[in-house]
Design an enzyme around this catalytic site. Structure first.
Site, PDB file in Angstrom:
ATOM      1  N   GLY A  12      -3.492  53.804  -1.222  1.00 28.95           N
ATOM      2  CA  GLY A  12      -3.568  54.636  -0.030  1.00 28.95           C
ATOM      3  C   GLY A  12      -4.260  54.016   1.163  1.00 28.95           C
ATOM      4  O   GLY A  12      -4.747  54.735   2.044  1.00 28.95           O
ATOM      5  N   SER A  13      -4.269  52.684   1.249  1.00 29.55           N
ATOM      6  CA  SER A  13      -4.986  52.075   2.384  1.00 29.55           C
ATOM      7  C   SER A  13      -4.263  52.320   3.710  1.00 29.55           C
ATOM      8  O   SER A  13      -4.910  52.456   4.752  1.00 29.55           O
ATOM      9  CB  SER A  13      -5.214  50.580   2.147  1.00 29.55           C
ATOM     10  OG  SER A  13      -4.005  49.866   2.170  1.00 29.55           O
ATOM     11  N   MET A  90       6.057  55.222  -4.016  1.00 26.11           N
ATOM     12  CA  MET A  90       6.934  54.333  -4.777  1.00 26.11           C
ATOM     13  C   MET A  90       8.025  55.086  -5.544  1.00 26.11           C
ATOM     14  O   MET A  90       8.359  54.745  -6.669  1.00 26.11           O
ATOM     15  CB  MET A  90       6.102  53.464  -5.731  1.00 26.11           C
ATOM     16  CG  MET A  90       5.014  52.665  -5.037  1.00 26.11           C
ATOM     17  SD  MET A  90       5.602  51.671  -3.640  1.00 26.11           S
ATOM     18  CE  MET A  90       6.284  50.281  -4.512  1.00 26.11           C
ATOM     19  N   ARG A  91       8.569  56.120  -4.938  1.00 27.69           N
ATOM     20  CA  ARG A  91       9.691  56.849  -5.542  1.00 27.69           C
ATOM     21  C   ARG A  91      10.888  56.761  -4.599  1.00 27.69           C
ATOM     22  O   ARG A  91      10.721  56.890  -3.383  1.00 27.69           O
ATOM     23  CB  ARG A  91       9.360  58.336  -5.739  1.00 27.69           C
ATOM     24  CG  ARG A  91       8.072  58.625  -6.439  1.00 27.69           C
ATOM     25  CD  ARG A  91       8.008  58.148  -7.855  1.00 27.69           C
ATOM     26  NE  ARG A  91       9.117  58.597  -8.677  1.00 27.69           N
ATOM     27  CZ  ARG A  91       9.245  58.302  -9.970  1.00 27.69           C
ATOM     28  NH1 ARG A  91       8.333  57.564 -10.572  1.00 27.69           N
ATOM     29  NH2 ARG A  91      10.277  58.736 -10.653  1.00 27.69           N
ATOM     30  N   LEU A  93      13.986  58.372  -2.903  1.00 33.96           N
ATOM     31  CA  LEU A  93      14.330  59.758  -2.569  1.00 33.96           C
ATOM     32  C   LEU A  93      15.852  59.905  -2.448  1.00 33.96           C
ATOM     33  O   LEU A  93      16.534  58.984  -1.994  1.00 33.96           O
ATOM     34  CB  LEU A  93      13.648  60.155  -1.258  1.00 33.96           C
ATOM     35  CG  LEU A  93      12.116  60.116  -1.322  1.00 33.96           C
ATOM     36  CD1 LEU A  93      11.503  60.134   0.070  1.00 33.96           C
ATOM     37  CD2 LEU A  93      11.585  61.275  -2.166  1.00 33.96           C
ATOM     38  N   ASN A 107       8.733  55.271   6.914  1.00 34.52           N
ATOM     39  CA  ASN A 107       8.295  54.471   5.768  1.00 34.52           C
ATOM     40  C   ASN A 107       7.802  53.121   6.269  1.00 34.52           C
ATOM     41  O   ASN A 107       8.255  52.639   7.305  1.00 34.52           O
ATOM     42  CB  ASN A 107       9.461  54.246   4.798  1.00 34.52           C
ATOM     43  CG  ASN A 107       9.050  53.454   3.574  1.00 34.52           C
ATOM     44  OD1 ASN A 107       7.999  53.730   2.968  1.00 34.52           O
ATOM     45  ND2 ASN A 107       9.822  52.458   3.193  1.00 34.52           N
ATOM     46  N   HIS A 109       7.536  49.173   4.872  1.00 34.40           N
ATOM     47  CA  HIS A 109       8.020  48.291   3.811  1.00 34.40           C
ATOM     48  C   HIS A 109       7.421  46.903   4.026  1.00 34.40           C
ATOM     49  O   HIS A 109       7.418  46.399   5.153  1.00 34.40           O
ATOM     50  CB  HIS A 109       9.549  48.231   3.839  1.00 34.40           C
ATOM     51  CG  HIS A 109      10.107  47.355   2.768  1.00 34.40           C
ATOM     52  ND1 HIS A 109      10.209  47.776   1.451  1.00 34.40           N
ATOM     53  CD2 HIS A 109      10.537  46.071   2.785  1.00 34.40           C
ATOM     54  CE1 HIS A 109      10.706  46.791   0.727  1.00 34.40           C
ATOM     55  NE2 HIS A 109      10.903  45.744   1.510  1.00 34.40           N
ATOM     56  N   LEU A 144      18.435  52.624   0.752  1.00 33.67           N
ATOM     57  CA  LEU A 144      17.096  52.185   0.361  1.00 33.67           C
ATOM     58  C   LEU A 144      16.607  51.064   1.289  1.00 33.67           C
ATOM     59  O   LEU A 144      17.263  50.016   1.386  1.00 33.67           O
ATOM     60  CB  LEU A 144      17.126  51.705  -1.096  1.00 33.67           C
ATOM     61  CG  LEU A 144      15.767  51.324  -1.678  1.00 33.67           C
ATOM     62  CD1 LEU A 144      14.841  52.527  -1.753  1.00 33.67           C
ATOM     63  CD2 LEU A 144      15.947  50.704  -3.056  1.00 33.67           C
ATOM     64  N   GLU A 174      -0.193  45.692   8.417  1.00 33.83           N
ATOM     65  CA  GLU A 174       0.322  47.060   8.234  1.00 33.83           C
ATOM     66  C   GLU A 174      -0.663  48.093   8.777  1.00 33.83           C
ATOM     67  O   GLU A 174      -0.276  49.104   9.357  1.00 33.83           O
ATOM     68  CB  GLU A 174       0.581  47.345   6.746  1.00 33.83           C
ATOM     69  CG  GLU A 174       1.707  46.535   6.137  1.00 33.83           C
ATOM     70  CD  GLU A 174       1.961  46.900   4.677  1.00 33.83           C
ATOM     71  OE1 GLU A 174       1.861  48.081   4.318  1.00 33.83           O
ATOM     72  OE2 GLU A 174       2.252  45.985   3.884  1.00 33.83           O
TER      73      GLU A 174
HETATM   74  C1  GAR Z   1       1.972  48.600   1.187  1.00 37.60           C
HETATM   75  O1  GAR Z   1       1.985  47.200   1.247  1.00 37.60           O
HETATM   76  C2  GAR Z   1       3.335  49.145   1.556  1.00 37.60           C
HETATM   77  O2  GAR Z   1       3.995  48.385   2.529  1.00 37.60           O
HETATM   78  C3  GAR Z   1       4.057  49.048   0.237  1.00 37.60           C
HETATM   79  O3  GAR Z   1       3.124  49.415  -0.728  1.00 37.60           O
HETATM   80  C4  GAR Z   1       1.811  49.087  -0.254  1.00 37.60           C
HETATM   81  C5  GAR Z   1       0.984  50.335  -0.334  1.00 37.60           C
HETATM   82  O4  GAR Z   1      -0.367  50.051  -0.092  1.00 37.60           O
HETATM   83  N1  GAR Z   1       5.184  49.910   0.208  1.00 37.60           N
HETATM   84  C6  GAR Z   1       6.272  49.660  -0.514  1.00 37.60           C
HETATM   85  O5  GAR Z   1       6.401  48.678  -1.217  1.00 37.60           O
HETATM   86  C7  GAR Z   1       7.356  50.703  -0.407  1.00 37.60           C
HETATM   87  N2  GAR Z   1       8.545  50.260  -1.035  1.00 37.60           N
HETATM   88  P1  GAR Z   1      -1.387  51.236   0.220  1.00 37.60           P
HETATM   89  O6  GAR Z   1      -1.196  52.262  -0.886  1.00 37.60           O
HETATM   90  O7  GAR Z   1      -2.729  50.590   0.158  1.00 37.60           O
HETATM   91  O8  GAR Z   1      -1.040  51.792   1.574  1.00 37.60           O
END
Ligand code: GAR
Length: 210
Positions: A12-13, A90-91, A93, A107, A109, A144, A174
């Site tokens: 969740g950062s 990570m689901r 939809l 989203n 990515h 996707l 990010e």
């Molecule tokens: C992030 O790097 C995000 O881009 C990626 O998961 C990480 C979540 O980090 N998302 C995906 O791979 C989506 N397919 P976080 O929980 O620390 O925000």
């Protein structure tokens, strides 16, 4: 005041970066809830500590995607969100779910889409030998990782990078990129034209860091 619900599955950062930006920059918006697909998602602790409502809709408790999504919809709709932010959710939809919230789901990515859709993006980027990598924020559609791209962050890939160093560099970008884009949405600055997203008034939709 627009209402934002953030969906997470783990650390969740990115959610944390958005919550902090919303508060510090005094957005005309409120994070009304954080919903996790796992009850042990670490990010829930931060959200609770901030006094944000949290809900766990545990994917593992639902045999099919449809029943999981029905529970997710019930949780989401109880907060009447203007915007749904996927932040490490990570689901995958389904199309009916996405259509229900058309053009209201964002989203992030961890790659420069359309390269490296799916998982393990950092290792695949290293294996491909590319010299720039990054992250993409996009509207979610039924394809996707294929929705209209709003903004991207670009970081260098260094000769001695491994998956850990590269993913840390991308993640830091990010945390700058995602709050910026969520704010654009909240301020009604984004216009979707088929596959292209315009920002008004214009400013670079590409962030170069690292
Ligand atoms: C992030 O790097 C995000 O881009 C990626 O998961 C990480 C979540 O980090 N998302 C995906 O791979 C989506 N397919 P976080 O929980 O620390 O925000």
């Amino acid at each position: 005041m627009k209402k934002i619900v953030i969906l997470i599955s783990g650390r969740g950062s990115n959610m944390e970066a958005i919550v902090r930006a919303c508060e510090v920059q005094r957005w005309p918006a409120r994070i009304v809830a954080v919903i996790a697909s796992r009850a042990d998602a670490k990010g829930l602790l931060f959200a609770r500590a901030q006094g944000i409502a949290t809900v766990a809709v545990e994917a593992k408790n639902y045999p099919e995607r449809e029943s999981f999504e029905a529970a997710l919809v019930a949780a989401l709709d109880s907060f009447t969100p203007d915007l749904i932010v996927l932040a490490g959710f990570m689901r995958v939809l389904t199309a009916p779910f996405i259509e229900r919230y058309e053009n209201r789901i964002l989203n992030i990515h961890p790659s420069l889409l359309p390269s490296f859709r799916g998982l393990n993006t950092h290792q695949r980027a290293l294996d491909a030998g590319i010299k720039v990598h990054g992250a993409t924020v996009h509207f979610v559609n039924a394809q996707l990782d294929g929705g209209p791209i709003i903004a991207q962050s670009v970081v260098p890939v260094l000769a001695d990078d491994d998956e850990a160093t590269l993913s840390a560099r991308v993640l830091a970008s990010e945390h700058i990129l995602y709050p910026r884009v969520v704010r654009w949405f909240i301020e009604d600055r984004l216009t979707l034209n088929a596959t292209r997203v315009a920002l008004t008034p214009p400013e670079p939709q590409c962030l170069i860091t690292g």
